[in-house]
Design an enzyme around this catalytic site. Structure first.
Site, PDB file in Angstrom:
ATOM      1  N   GLY A 352       0.846  -1.178   0.000  1.00 29.30           N
ATOM      2  CA  GLY A 352       0.000   0.000   0.000  1.00 29.30           C
ATOM      3  C   GLY A 352       0.881   1.227   0.000  1.00 29.30           C
ATOM      4  O   GLY A 352       1.490   1.541   1.007  1.00 29.30           O
ATOM      5  N   THR A 353       0.952   1.924  -1.117  1.00 26.23           N
ATOM      6  CA  THR A 353       1.939   2.982  -1.300  1.00 26.23           C
ATOM      7  C   THR A 353       1.375   4.033  -2.235  1.00 26.23           C
ATOM      8  O   THR A 353       0.542   3.734  -3.075  1.00 26.23           O
ATOM      9  CB  THR A 353       3.230   2.395  -1.920  1.00 26.23           C
ATOM     10  OG1 THR A 353       3.690   1.327  -1.108  1.00 26.23           O
ATOM     11  CG2 THR A 353       4.326   3.442  -2.035  1.00 26.23           C
ATOM     12  N   VAL A 354       1.837   5.288  -2.076  1.00 25.42           N
ATOM     13  CA  VAL A 354       1.500   6.329  -3.042  1.00 25.42           C
ATOM     14  C   VAL A 354       2.778   6.879  -3.648  1.00 25.42           C
ATOM     15  O   VAL A 354       3.813   6.980  -2.990  1.00 25.42           O
ATOM     16  CB  VAL A 354       0.684   7.469  -2.409  1.00 25.42           C
ATOM     17  CG1 VAL A 354      -0.697   6.980  -2.007  1.00 25.42           C
ATOM     18  CG2 VAL A 354       1.410   8.087  -1.216  1.00 25.42           C
TER      19      VAL A 354
END
Length: 534
Positions: A352-354
């Site tokens: 889960g990363t931006v």
């Protein structure tokens, strides 16, 4: 109305601009960065504003309690920032084994490491920014205070996390997550408004104190008290002693272009290792099964070695220089055969990363990534603050002989990686693909699509992706051509076509024409991607 129903294929075109560009996974976050550019900020200010906004408008992937990395191009030089946090000083393998753990847990207080995100913002602002940190955080503060409507992919992953958490995270320490992200016992739907006043207050305190309140003040006290209450190891002493690390980026030359990554403890060098191995093999042919076979085999070799060796550099049993050398690449490349290989398998957890990329008219450019690791992270939220803490410690090994073994004050093998491309000492631009262990595979595919096939930024991102999972197993997107699937199967690959592209990463690209200064950008069609331009 089903906002995730897409009966027709759609095309997006590359976006062009001159004065500024922000590419990221959320329209509101991209707009926050653009607002800061128009207020006199530079690309670094815009990156901080966008990153802060993403903690509000995409909490399914990142937060204030996560880690960050950045590559900053300014005044014809590339700078690297490692803002990943170490394990608490009071934790140890022995203590966890005495508590009955055979491996690091996924959720709860145990896998929480020191968050680096607030310190990353403060240091980037101090070293390169034109505006104050408080000024650049104001758009994010407004989103948190006033609320915003959920976008489609955001709403999808929010609901998936809630459905997973409601049955598994049932003890007291997880209550604040539900109070924050599922108020009144349900999650917000696509198009519905959600706000987080506590998040706004935390951002304001970070802005007014250049993040010191988070590490030394009231916020640090709140984190410390919550960890003590629930048997965690992270303390105020861990927070107050934390500092980001400015690093020299590492690179390999791929067919005339220099590809840059952050050095270990990150996995960026896996992408570089794979590119180095691959370039020593046959020249690529467009949409050819042999070409994909060699790409996949090169990635397998790089990943197998990367997982075996990469951790804090001082703990690596082999040097970074050797792993990036032509000697190493050729020695590994010659082992590739016409049939699919079966290296030692390992589990690949979802991420889960931006990711975001920014550029301004002066030539400043930023490649920036931040993450809570697995979606919302540890499931631990500090009450009334909006701070969701990461579970980055999940990647530590509890085998004392492993290079990535848990140690007090040590940073773990890290999945999030920003990328950057230069040619002949001039910036081409920032790129990145988020998504756990998909990231170096996404970087590899972005670089080869761009350099080998001269695809535009948007076409580069839209091209159907493949992902090595383990052994001979390769996942491909639904749009991956069937004739290639069949040919790769005949070469011994276990090709599995997925029904959804969500696990194949979400990328952004900005390239700059060195002669005209014109910017061209691509954004991710697999998420709520947007490009804001000026």
């Amino acid at each position: 109305m089903d906002y995730l129903y897409h009966p027709f294929s759609a095309k997006r075109h590359t976006v062009f601009a001159k004065k500024g560009m922000i590419a990221t996974s959320q329209p509101l976050a991209a707009q926050a960065g653009l607002d800061i550019l128009k207020q006199g900020g530079n690309a670094i200010d815009a990156a901080i504003a966008t990153a802060a906004a993403l903690t509000v408008v995409e909490p399914t992937s990142n937060g204030i309690g996560g880690d960050a990395f950045a590559l900053v191009w300014t005044k014809d030089k590339l700078h690297g920032l490692n803002a990943s946090g170490p394990a608490p000083q009071s934790i140890s393998i022995q203590k966890l084994k005495e508590q009955g753990y055979e491996k690091m847990p996924m959720y709860g207080v145990i896998p929480i490491t020191v968050p680096g995100v607030p310190a990353a913002w403060a240091q980037l602002s101090k070293r390169f920014g034109k505006l104050s940190l408080k000024e650049v955080l104001l758009p994010a503060i407004r989103y948190a205070e006033e609320g915003y409507p959920l976008t489609p992919i955001l709403g999808k992953y929010w609901k998936l996390a809630y459905n997973r958490f409601k049955d598994s995270l049932t003890t007291e320490e997880f209550t604040a997550w539900f109070e924050t992200f599922a108020p009144n016992g349900s999650v917000p739907e696509i198009g519905e408004m959600w706000s987080s006043p506590g998040h706004a207050k935390t951002l304001l305190a970070i802005g007014e104190t250049n993040a010191r309140d988070f590490y030394e003040g009231k916020i640090a006290d709140q984190i410390d008290a919550y960890m003590k209450k629930h048997g965690g190891y992270l303390s105020k002493a861990d927070l107050s002693s934390y500092n980001v690390e400015w690093v020299d980026p590492i690179s390999v030359n791929y067919r005339g272009y220099d590809v840059w990554e952050i050095p270990p403890n990150g996995q960026g060098m896996i992408a570089l290792m794979a590119l180095n191995i691959y370039k020593s093999l046959n020249m690529p042919i467009w949409q050819n099964a042999d070409t994909f076979h060699y790409q996949m085999e090169a990635m397998k070799l790089a990943f197998t070695d990367g997982k075996a060796f990469i951790t804090e550099q001082n703990d690596m049993p082999i040097s970074v220089e050797h792993l990036l050398s032509d000697e190493y690449a050729k020695s590994r490349g010659v082992t590739i055969r016409a049939e699919a290989s079966n290296p030692e398998p390992y589990e690949l957890p979802k991420g889960g990363t931006v990711y975001l990329a920014t550029a301004d008219e002066e030539g400043n450019m930023v490649s920036y990534i931040q993450s809570n690791y697995m979606g919302f992270g540890s499931g631990i939220v500090i009450p009334n603050t909006g701070i969701a803490l990461q579970n980055r410690g999940r990647d530590f090994s509890l085998d004392e002989a492993h290079p990535n073994a848990l140690q007090p004050g040590k940073r773990t093998f890290h999945t999030i990686i920003p990328g950057f491309l230069t040619k002949n000492g001039k910036a081409v631009g920032p790129f990145g693909v988020m998504g756990g262990y998909m990231q170096p595979q996404g970087h590899f595919q972005v670089v080869t699509n761009t350099i080998d096939y001269l695809l535009s930024p948007q076409a580069t991102l839209d091209m159907p992706r493949w992902q090595w999972v383990k052994g001979k197993t390769i996942h491909v997107e639904p749009e991956f051509p069937n004739y290639l699937v069949q040919s790769l199967i005949r070469k011994g690959h276990d090709i599995q076509m997925t029904t959804d592209g969500g696990s194949f990463g979400r990328g952004q690209i900005i390239w700059r024409n060195p002669e005209t200064g014109v910017l061209q950008g691509g954004t991710e069609s697999r998420t709520d991607g947007a490009i804001a331009v000026w």
